[in-house]
Design a protein around this motif. Structure first.
Motif, PDB file in Angstrom:
ATOM      1  N   SER A 112      46.876  30.025  33.643  1.00 11.94           N
ATOM      2  CA  SER A 112      45.724  30.927  33.564  1.00 11.94           C
ATOM      3  C   SER A 112      45.246  31.308  34.958  1.00 11.94           C
ATOM      4  CB  SER A 112      44.578  30.263  32.788  1.00 11.94           C
ATOM      5  OG  SER A 112      44.956  30.011  31.450  1.00 11.94           O
ATOM      6  N   LEU A 113      45.234  30.332  35.861  1.00  9.19           N
ATOM      7  CA  LEU A 113      44.842  30.613  37.242  1.00  9.19           C
ATOM      8  C   LEU A 113      45.850  31.538  37.915  1.00  9.19           C
ATOM      9  CD1 LEU A 113      43.670  27.051  38.379  1.00  9.19           C
ATOM     10  CD2 LEU A 113      42.226  29.025  37.856  1.00  9.19           C
ATOM     11  N   ALA A 114      47.134  31.344  37.597  1.00  9.75           N
ATOM     12  CA  ALA A 114      48.172  32.207  38.170  1.00  9.75           C
ATOM     13  C   ALA A 114      47.999  33.647  37.712  1.00  9.75           C
ATOM     14  CB  ALA A 114      49.552  31.676  37.773  1.00  9.75           C
ATOM     15  N   ALA A 115      47.626  33.822  36.439  1.00 12.20           N
ATOM     16  CA  ALA A 115      47.415  35.166  35.898  1.00 12.20           C
ATOM     17  C   ALA A 115      46.267  35.878  36.605  1.00 12.20           C
ATOM     18  CB  ALA A 115      47.142  35.086  34.399  1.00 12.20           C
ATOM     19  N   ASP A 116      45.340  35.098  37.141  1.00 11.19           N
ATOM     20  CA  ASP A 116      44.202  35.672  37.866  1.00 11.19           C
ATOM     21  C   ASP A 116      44.472  35.806  39.359  1.00 11.19           C
ATOM     22  OD1 ASP A 116      42.663  35.969  35.596  1.00 11.19           O
ATOM     23  OD2 ASP A 116      41.690  34.023  35.790  1.00 11.19           O
ATOM     24  N   GLY A 117      45.704  35.511  39.763  1.00  7.09           N
ATOM     25  CA  GLY A 117      46.079  35.689  41.160  1.00  7.09           C
ATOM     26  C   GLY A 117      45.663  34.575  42.089  1.00  7.09           C
ATOM     27  N   VAL A 118      45.369  33.398  41.560  1.00  7.56           N
ATOM     28  CA  VAL A 118      44.976  32.265  42.396  1.00  7.56           C
ATOM     29  C   VAL A 118      46.210  31.720  43.122  1.00  7.56           C
ATOM     30  CG1 VAL A 118      43.979  29.944  42.405  1.00  7.56           C
ATOM     31  CG2 VAL A 118      43.084  31.682  40.847  1.00  7.56           C
ATOM     32  N   PRO A 119      46.127  31.526  44.442  1.00  7.13           N
ATOM     33  CA  PRO A 119      47.283  31.037  45.206  1.00  7.13           C
ATOM     34  C   PRO A 119      47.812  29.702  44.679  1.00  7.13           C
ATOM     35  CG  PRO A 119      45.544  31.794  46.683  1.00  7.13           C
ATOM     36  CD  PRO A 119      44.959  31.778  45.302  1.00  7.13           C
ATOM     37  N   LEU A 120      49.100  29.451  44.889  1.00  7.48           N
ATOM     38  CA  LEU A 120      49.767  28.263  44.366  1.00  7.48           C
ATOM     39  C   LEU A 120      49.128  26.977  44.884  1.00  7.48           C
ATOM     40  CD1 LEU A 120      52.087  26.920  42.822  1.00  7.48           C
ATOM     41  CD2 LEU A 120      53.496  27.161  44.878  1.00  7.48           C
ATOM     42  N   ASP A 121      48.798  26.924  46.169  1.00  8.43           N
ATOM     43  CA  ASP A 121      48.247  25.687  46.723  1.00  8.43           C
ATOM     44  C   ASP A 121      46.901  25.341  46.097  1.00  8.43           C
ATOM     45  OD1 ASP A 121      47.205  27.980  48.021  1.00  8.43           O
ATOM     46  OD2 ASP A 121      46.424  26.730  49.643  1.00  8.43           O
ATOM     47  N   MET A 180      47.556  24.113  42.283  1.00 10.57           N
ATOM     48  CA  MET A 180      48.093  22.762  42.167  1.00 10.57           C
ATOM     49  C   MET A 180      47.012  21.688  42.301  1.00 10.57           C
ATOM     50  SD  MET A 180      51.106  23.325  41.368  1.00 10.57           S
ATOM     51  CE  MET A 180      51.710  21.640  41.392  1.00 10.57           C
ATOM     52  N   LYS A 181      45.822  22.067  42.709  1.00 13.82           N
ATOM     53  CA  LYS A 181      44.722  21.103  42.806  1.00 13.82           C
ATOM     54  C   LYS A 181      44.064  20.851  41.454  1.00 13.82           C
ATOM     55  CE  LYS A 181      43.575  22.346  47.588  1.00 13.82           C
ATOM     56  NZ  LYS A 181      42.523  22.895  48.485  1.00 13.82           N
ATOM     57  N   TYR A 182      44.414  21.673  40.472  1.00 17.04           N
ATOM     58  CA  TYR A 182      43.774  21.560  39.160  1.00 17.04           C
ATOM     59  C   TYR A 182      44.748  21.007  38.129  1.00 17.04           C
ATOM     60  CZ  TYR A 182      40.002  24.335  41.098  1.00 17.04           C
ATOM     61  OH  TYR A 182      38.951  24.775  41.868  1.00 17.04           O
ATOM     62  N   SER A 183      44.229  20.166  37.245  1.00 13.19           N
ATOM     63  CA  SER A 183      45.036  19.552  36.183  1.00 13.19           C
ATOM     64  C   SER A 183      44.148  19.324  34.975  1.00 13.19           C
ATOM     65  CB  SER A 183      45.628  18.220  36.668  1.00 13.19           C
ATOM     66  OG  SER A 183      44.574  17.286  36.886  1.00 13.19           O
ATOM     67  N   THR A 202      47.457  20.853  31.540  1.00 13.03           N
ATOM     68  CA  THR A 202      47.648  21.179  32.952  1.00 13.03           C
ATOM     69  C   THR A 202      48.408  22.490  33.100  1.00 13.03           C
ATOM     70  OG1 THR A 202      47.632  18.851  33.630  1.00 13.03           O
ATOM     71  CG2 THR A 202      48.702  20.417  35.115  1.00 13.03           C
ATOM     72  N   GLU A 203      49.467  22.657  32.309  1.00 11.61           N
ATOM     73  CA  GLU A 203      50.258  23.890  32.365  1.00 11.61           C
ATOM     74  C   GLU A 203      49.424  25.102  31.974  1.00 11.61           C
ATOM     75  OE1 GLU A 203      53.478  23.024  29.752  1.00 11.61           O
ATOM     76  OE2 GLU A 203      54.621  21.879  31.244  1.00 11.61           O
ATOM     77  N   THR A 204      48.575  24.927  30.962  1.00  8.05           N
ATOM     78  CA  THR A 204      47.726  26.028  30.509  1.00  8.05           C
ATOM     79  C   THR A 204      46.723  26.434  31.585  1.00  8.05           C
ATOM     80  OG1 THR A 204      47.913  25.302  28.207  1.00  8.05           O
ATOM     81  CG2 THR A 204      46.070  26.763  28.748  1.00  8.05           C
ATOM     82  N   ILE A 205      46.093  25.431  32.209  1.00  6.54           N
ATOM     83  CA  ILE A 205      45.111  25.703  33.258  1.00  6.54           C
ATOM     84  C   ILE A 205      45.766  26.429  34.426  1.00  6.54           C
ATOM     85  CG2 ILE A 205      43.638  24.621  35.012  1.00  6.54           C
ATOM     86  CD1 ILE A 205      43.082  22.391  32.939  1.00  6.54           C
ATOM     87  N   ARG A 206      46.899  25.928  34.883  1.00  6.35           N
ATOM     88  CA  ARG A 206      47.542  26.514  36.058  1.00  6.35           C
ATOM     89  C   ARG A 206      48.122  27.893  35.773  1.00  6.35           C
ATOM     90  NH1 ARG A 206      50.509  20.940  38.316  1.00  6.35           N
ATOM     91  NH2 ARG A 206      48.556  19.961  39.034  1.00  6.35           N
TER      92      ARG A 206
END
Length: 308
Positions: free
Chosen positions: A75-84, A87-90, A69-73
């Motif tokens: 990676s999404l953060a590095a691509d600029g995906v908003p926090l809300d 948090m839908k992905y795990s 879950t930490e790895t997925i989130r």
């Protein structure tokens, strides 16, 4: 695989993909090359000789899921995906995405989905199904990889591609790449065929890995160093450096696989495709091959223009 909650064993079909990141056989080959088949004294003592991922055995399922879950989130953060959205992905999203993709395929059944996911259909018939039969999950595997559901699996084969005359050199190259402590995976062992297939899959994808990741990539440098060390050679490519011969072999593996894949795909389309006789079948095979080659050339051209 063994389901941790029920301890039931289930068969799982694995097939190739055109991109190395989604080719399970290629990624497992890389894992094996990086020590996946070695065992230290502590692991042997704990009875983990035949465990696929022994280093995960010391952690709980929840701990592994948390890391995923930490790895997925991240990676999404590095691509600029908003926090809300992040948090839908795990870790569970990996299974949700897989099941959703399978369910969207035409003519797929609930039994096909369950055979791949390990879930129960809730019907009495479940108790009569052979859960160890990997062919039950083959239609779903084909759906995931974009193949006709009834297509027979095609595996890359380094020995068939380069010829039996070079079997000894192939074996030397594998010995240089893979350290093997697990008896079943050693040459002559009952699971050695898996190592052969995973190695062949890596060979098929190596040119693309070289192109995208460069010569300093661990996988690429390990392959090149192994080829240099054994002095890989082939009379068909005289005066070529070992690593150049290696890449020529990779192309041969890829061409051999593609030829077999196109044949099986046409066969899976049904007998009507072949009603016109051998000439029509061969013509369609050539057209499919030419179209795929044109698409690949166009894709490479676009990438070249983008980065030039």
């Amino acid at each position: 695989w063994t389901q941790s909650k029920t301890l039931k064993k289930s068969g799982m079909s694995r097939i190739c993909d055109d991109h190395f990141c989604f080719d399970w056989l290629c990624t497992m080959g890389a894992y094996f090359m990086c020590g996946g088949l070695t065992r230290d004294e502590d692991q042997v003592t704990k009875g983990q000789m035949n465990t696929v991922f022994p280093k995960l055995q010391d952690g709980s399922n929840n701990n592994v899921a948390k890391k995923l879950t930490e790895t997925i989130r991240s990676s999404l953060a590095a691509d600029g995906v908003p926090l809300d959205v992040r948090m839908k992905y795990s870790a569970k999203s990996l299974r949700k995405g897989m099941i959703t993709e399978i369910a969207m395929a035409s003519h797929i059944t609930l039994f096909n989905v369950c055979a791949r996911s390990g879930h129960s259909s809730g019907l009495t018939v479940d108790t009569y199904l052979d859960e160890m039969n990997p062919l039950r999950s083959l239609p779903a595997a084909n759906a995931l990889h974009g193949n006709p559901l009834n297509m027979k699996p095609v595996m890359p084969d380094i020995y068939a591609a380069v010829g039996k005359a070079h079997q000894e050199q192939v074996n030397k190259l594998m010995d240089e790449l893979f350290a093997v402590d697990v008896p079943d995976f050693k040459r002559g062992g009952r699971l050695n065929i898996i190592l052969d297939i995973c190695f062949s899959a890596m060979m098929r994808h190596l040119p693309e890995i070289v192109r995208l990741c460069g010569g300093h990539c661990l996988v690429v440098s390990t392959f090149f160093n192994a080829a240099d060390k054994i002095g890989l050679s082939d009379a068909r490519f005289p005066d070529k450096a070992p690593r150049v011969v290696l890449l020529e072999w990779c192309k041969m593996v890829g061409d051999d696989y593609k030829k077999k894949f196109d044949q099986k795909k046409l066969e899976a389309m049904g007998p009507s495709v072949q009603d016109g006789g051998g000439a029509m079948f061969n013509m369609l095979s050539q057209i499919a091959s030419d179209v795929a080659e044109m698409k690949e050339s166009l894709r490479r051209m676009k990438r070249t223009c983008k980065f030039s």
